[in-house]
Design an enzyme around this catalytic site. Structure first.
Site, PDB file in Angstrom:
ATOM      1  N   LYS A 118       0.860  -1.190   0.000  1.00 58.68           N
ATOM      2  CA  LYS A 118       0.000   0.000   0.000  1.00 58.68           C
ATOM      3  C   LYS A 118       0.890   1.231   0.000  1.00 58.68           C
ATOM      4  O   LYS A 118       2.022   1.193   0.492  1.00 58.68           O
ATOM      5  CB  LYS A 118      -0.872   0.030   1.261  1.00 58.68           C
ATOM      6  CG  LYS A 118      -2.104   0.898   1.128  1.00 58.68           C
ATOM      7  CD  LYS A 118      -3.240   0.100   0.516  1.00 58.68           C
ATOM      8  CE  LYS A 118      -4.513   0.885   0.432  1.00 58.68           C
ATOM      9  NZ  LYS A 118      -5.655  -0.005   0.228  1.00 58.68           N
TER      10      LYS A 118
HETATM   11  N1  GLU Z   1      -7.333   0.221  -2.823  1.00 60.08           N
HETATM   12  C1  GLU Z   1      -8.143  -0.929  -3.072  1.00 60.08           C
HETATM   13  C2  GLU Z   1      -8.188  -1.815  -1.851  1.00 60.08           C
HETATM   14  O1  GLU Z   1      -8.021  -1.355  -0.754  1.00 60.08           O
HETATM   15  C3  GLU Z   1      -7.743  -1.652  -4.346  1.00 60.08           C
HETATM   16  C4  GLU Z   1      -6.360  -2.225  -4.383  1.00 60.08           C
HETATM   17  C5  GLU Z   1      -5.972  -2.774  -5.748  1.00 60.08           C
HETATM   18  O2  GLU Z   1      -6.800  -2.857  -6.639  1.00 60.08           O
HETATM   19  O3  GLU Z   1      -4.796  -3.100  -5.887  1.00 60.08           O
HETATM   20  O4  GLU Z   1      -8.444  -2.990  -1.926  1.00 60.08           O
END
Ligand code: GLU
Length: 428
Positions: A118
């Site tokens: 992240k």
């Molecule tokens: N930000 C989204 C989540 O928390 C999507 C992450 C992604 O598609 O890699 O799952």
């Protein structure tokens, strides 16, 4: 509220950063893990690597400003890092660590071949012009370039980032590499290697898992009353799908406040109003209510699709819904989890409920790498199948072990991750 005194005081929300929330969730799952995998659990309790970067940009005024950025790779045992990038003034390292760890578990729960990562920048994007935002995104991308790659770490949208942000990330990475690499980021515009169905995918996954849970609970979706916190990409799509299925969205809350209509809100009118007024308050056919009334809305289903720590010891006792669905990551504190459990309220946890987004990100990545694109029907059918299968596995684990859905989802996810570690062995 009457159960609060039974909750240990060390779990009080003031002491809980999101990373501590994750650690408590790991503590709760550990006794239920397969005995041969249990000794490996400490691997999950620290991120594999975390990068802190300075993001200096030239403002339109000519002045320079500095922002803090992060990219955390929590675990790469099952594949390249995968997870979104968040622009928010309250982003912290602890938050990004937790979000990356939830990605590890989430990706394993839906069994996509990714690890967890992240990113975030501590910035209020509303204070920046579009040109400043582009410079911020490009400089941040350059700073974390050493971690990125379509087989290393693949970002995606999260709070306050969108298709345009992803296009800038793809371009910046590609310019620095000297070749166009579509698969380095997902959630891109469809005309630029993005996937059909990605935009609504998280909301759709929320809807599909709710339908499955409702079936087990004997709750009809048609006619059900739904309250939704958050009216961004996830909350808006989920609310729309519930309304299309004949449910009534009776209350909505976002940063501007809360609105309600027991007969059901007109979502199109609310959306149009919010677009022009930048607030939910005053939307046609909606009454303004306070936060306490929002939480105690007489609804069957509560969808929380905003931020972390929204359901806590102060409001968990107010909730009247039978079913809570976590469209956001980490919206329920560990303390509130215990209260909800005691009150017999079913919670579909984030690592399952909101996994539709990363599932279609996986499809997007596969399409980019193979340079072969699928129809929206194919994507939605595959998404629905993966979500239903993951839900069934989690529900069955919860039933057979006598544990809540969050712990059951963590059992499935953590066991997959720890099995990968066991088979790979410890290097050197
Ligand atoms: N930000 C989204 C989540 O928390 C999507 C992450 C992604 O598609 O890699 O799952």
């Amino acid at each position: 509220m009457n159960n609060v005194s039974r909750i240990p005081s060390y779990l009080s929300p003031e002491h809980l950063g999101p990373w501590e929330t994750f650690l408590i969730q790991v503590d709760r799952v550990e006794p239920h893990l397969a005995p041969e995998l249990r000794p490996l659990t400490p691997i999950l309790t620290r991120p594999m690597r975390a990068l802190i970067v300075d993001v200096p940009i030239r403002l339109d005024s000519g002045e320079m400003a500095h922002f803090e950025g992060y990219r955390v790779q929590h675990n790469l045992a099952r594949g390249p890092g995968k997870g979104g990038i968040r622009f928010h003034p309250q982003v912290t390292l602890s938050e990004v660590m937790a979000l990356s760890a939830w990605m590890t578990v989430k990706n394993a729960v839906v069994n996509v071949p990714f690890g967890g990562a992240k990113g975030g920048v501590r910035v209020d994007p509303k204070q920046l012009s579009l040109a400043e935002l582009e410079r911020l995104t490009r400089r941040y991308t350059s700073e974390i370039h050493i971690l990125l790659g379509q087989d290393k770490d693949i970002p995606a949208p999260d709070i306050n980032t969108n298709e345009q942000t992803m296009a800038w990330i793809m371009d910046t990475y590609s310019m620095n590499e000297g070749r166009t690499t579509m698969g380095v980021v997902t959630g891109k515009p469809v005309s630029l290697g993005g996937s059909l169905g990605r935009k609504d995918a998280t909301g759709r996954g929320v809807f599909v898992t709710t339908v499955e849970a409702a079936r087990h609970l004997g709750l009809e979706i048609a006619g059900a009353r739904v309250a939704v916190q958050g009216f961004g990409n996830v909350g808006e799509a989920a609310a729309r799908l519930f309304a299309e299925a004949g449910a009534r969205v009776v209350a909505l809350q976002d940063g501007s406040g809360s609105i309600a209509n027991p007969a059901g809100l007109d979502l199109q009118a609310v959306k149009a109003w919010r677009q022009t007024q930048r607030s939910l308050l005053g939307a046609p056919g909606a009454e303004t209510i306070d936060a306490e009334r929002f939480w105690s809305t007489d609804a069957d289903i509560l969808v929380v699709a905003a931020m972390e720590n929204q359901i806590n010891a102060a409001n968990a006792g107010l909730i009247r819904a039978r079913l809570i669905v976590e469209g956001a990551n980490g919206p329920t504190t560990p303390e509130a989890d215990l209260i909800l459990q005691e009150r017999g309220i079913t919670v579909i946890p984030d690592v399952l409920a909101n996994a539709g987004g990363v599932t279609v990100s996986y499809f997007e990545w596969v399409q980019d790498i193979s340079a072969f694109f699928w129809t929206e029907d194919e994507i939605n059918a595959r998404l629905d199948r993966i979500m239903r299968e993951a839900f069934a596995a989690v529900w069955e684990a919860a039933r057979s072990k006598g544990i809540v859905l969050r712990t059951a989802a963590f059992v499935l996810g953590c066991e997959r991750v720890l099995l990968a570690h066991k088979l790979r062995g410890l290097y050197p």
